[in-house]
Design an enzyme around this catalytic site. Structure first.
Site, short mmCIF file in Angstrom:
data_model
loop_
_atom_site.label_atom_id
_atom_site.label_comp_id
_atom_site.label_asym_id
_atom_site.label_seq_id
_atom_site.Cartn_x
_atom_site.Cartn_y
_atom_site.Cartn_z
N SER A 1 0.80 -1.22 0.00
CA SER A 1 0.00 0.00 0.00
C SER A 1 0.84 1.27 0.00
O SER A 1 0.31 2.35 -0.30
CB SER A 1 -0.96 0.01 1.19
N HIS B 1 2.42 4.50 4.16
CA HIS B 1 1.39 5.18 3.38
C HIS B 1 1.81 6.62 3.08
O HIS B 1 1.71 7.08 1.95
CB HIS B 1 0.07 5.19 4.16
#
Length: 387
Positions: A193, A245
């Site tokens: 991610s 992230h």
């Protein structure tokens, strides 16, 4: 260099909600530019080439195959008497109290290339900054990330081609790994991610630098910002690596100005017309502000990556220089704790009996009927005992 990373704790990188790609220009290149454009786009968006995506599906397949290989290497029945879905044999999952995401043990992830800061800095294993992007902590983890990659990545590759999206994905994942390694040093980290947030960051900078191709500019910007904010907010939960992230998003945002720049519509029109039909002065390929953003983003990107890698390989712990930064990855509440202190066990062998005591806070003890246990086996049992 900071604390020894504990393989019993895994910070996963998740992107639980796919981006809404409807705000992105996708219906391009198939119809004549004179035709009425789709809702939300100006006529300029109709002139760009539409690519056939193959790289993103390949990335998805590679992640799934690597997860299957990880489970094969894990071989839960050989290491634990209480595997989940045991009829899968060596593909069965670790006990839920050890890995609630239905996946392998943390030690197996370390063997396969998870991000372990101590091994990167002191073991000269910098390749883990890349390999961790392709590993996942469980079925739930890989399902969330691959669905996100499917919805976001396919549309971006259709618009910009495999070369630019490939660079955007890999470099954003690297940026996420570097920031994660600087701030999360007591646990391992895996997941795609960081790269996925890079795609979201690239979408945002592409919207800014190619502002004129959007008809509903403010609506597109607010929608994308809302999606990004929701996904970053999920990263405030415990055991979610929000630093990956954030690092991936910043890298992708800067890369988007460099990789996802589009030429002016007027320039494209001139290129497609015979010379005798040209009127007025030649159009520039890009606007001045696009050149400024391109140069500024390239400089900042090089500086950020260079400084980040130097600090990492010098063993700098980012938390020592930013006392509040840990709240960016986890906000404590009455329902959960953000404590990520290393977990370790004291062990003693008496004949065929192995005595383990968890020293990470719980002080639980257990005796195992096991002779001549190696370090890997002891670490597996310690992870189960302290989880």
């Amino acid at each position: 260099m900071g604390r020894q990373a504990s393989p019993s704790e895994i910070d996963v990188r998740v992107l639980p909600r796919p981006g809404d790609s409807s705000i992105h220009p996708v219906e391009i290149g198939a119809a004549p530019w004179q035709n009425r454009p789709p809702a939300g786009l100006s006529s300029e968006a109709m002139t760009f080439r539409r690519w056939r995506p193959w790289l993103v599906p390949t990335f998805i397949l590679a992640n799934i195959v690597l997860f299957a290989i990880t489970m094969f290497v894990n071989d839960c029945p050989k290491r634990s008497p209480s595997c989940v879905i045991s009829f899968l044999g060596r593909f069965s999952f670790q006990p839920l109290r050890e890995n609630p995401l239905l996946g392998p043990s943390s030690n197996t992830l370390v063997k396969m290339g998870a991000l372990d800061v101590s091994k990167v800095v002191h073991g000269n294993q910098g390749w883990r900054l890349i390999t961790c992007i392709w590993l996942h902590a469980g079925v739930v983890h890989i399902l969330a990330n691959m669905l996100s990659l499917l919805f976001i990545g396919i549309r971006l590759e259709q618009e910009f081609g495999f070369v630019r999206i490939g660079f955007l994905y890999i470099l954003s994942g690297l940026g996420g790994s570097v920031l994660s390694a600087l701030f999360i040093q007591s646990s391992i980290s895996v997941g795609a991610s960081g790269a996925l947030f890079g795609l979201l960051g690239g979408m945002l900078s592409e919207l800014i630098t190619n502002w004129t191709i959007y008809a509903n500019k403010i609506a597109a910007l607010l929608t994308l910002m809302f999606i990004i904010a929701i996904n970053l907010a999920v990263g405030l939960l415990p055991h979610v690596d929000n630093f990956a992230h954030i690092g991936g998003f910043i890298s992708g945002f800067l890369l988007g100005f460099v990789l996802l720049i589009r030429p002016q519509f007027g320039w494209i029109t001139q290129q497609s017309q015979p010379p005798r039909y040209h009127h007025g002065s030649p159009k520039r390929k890009h606007k001045v502000y696009q050149y400024i953003l391109w140069i500024a983003a390239a400089i900042v990107l090089i500086v950020v990556f260079t400084v980040g890698l130097i600090l990492l390989f010098r063993g700098v712990n980012g938390n020592d220089h930013c006392s509040w930064c840990h709240y960016l990855s986890c906000v404590p509440s009455s329902r959960w704790s953000c404590n990520s202190s290393p977990t370790y066990c004291s062990a003693s062998q008496s004949g065929n009996h192995l005595n383990l005591t968890c020293e990470g806070g719980s002080r639980r003890s257990q005796t195992y009927f096991l002779s001549n246990a190696d370090n890997d086996r002891i670490q597996e049992l310690c992870s189960q005992l302290c989880s």
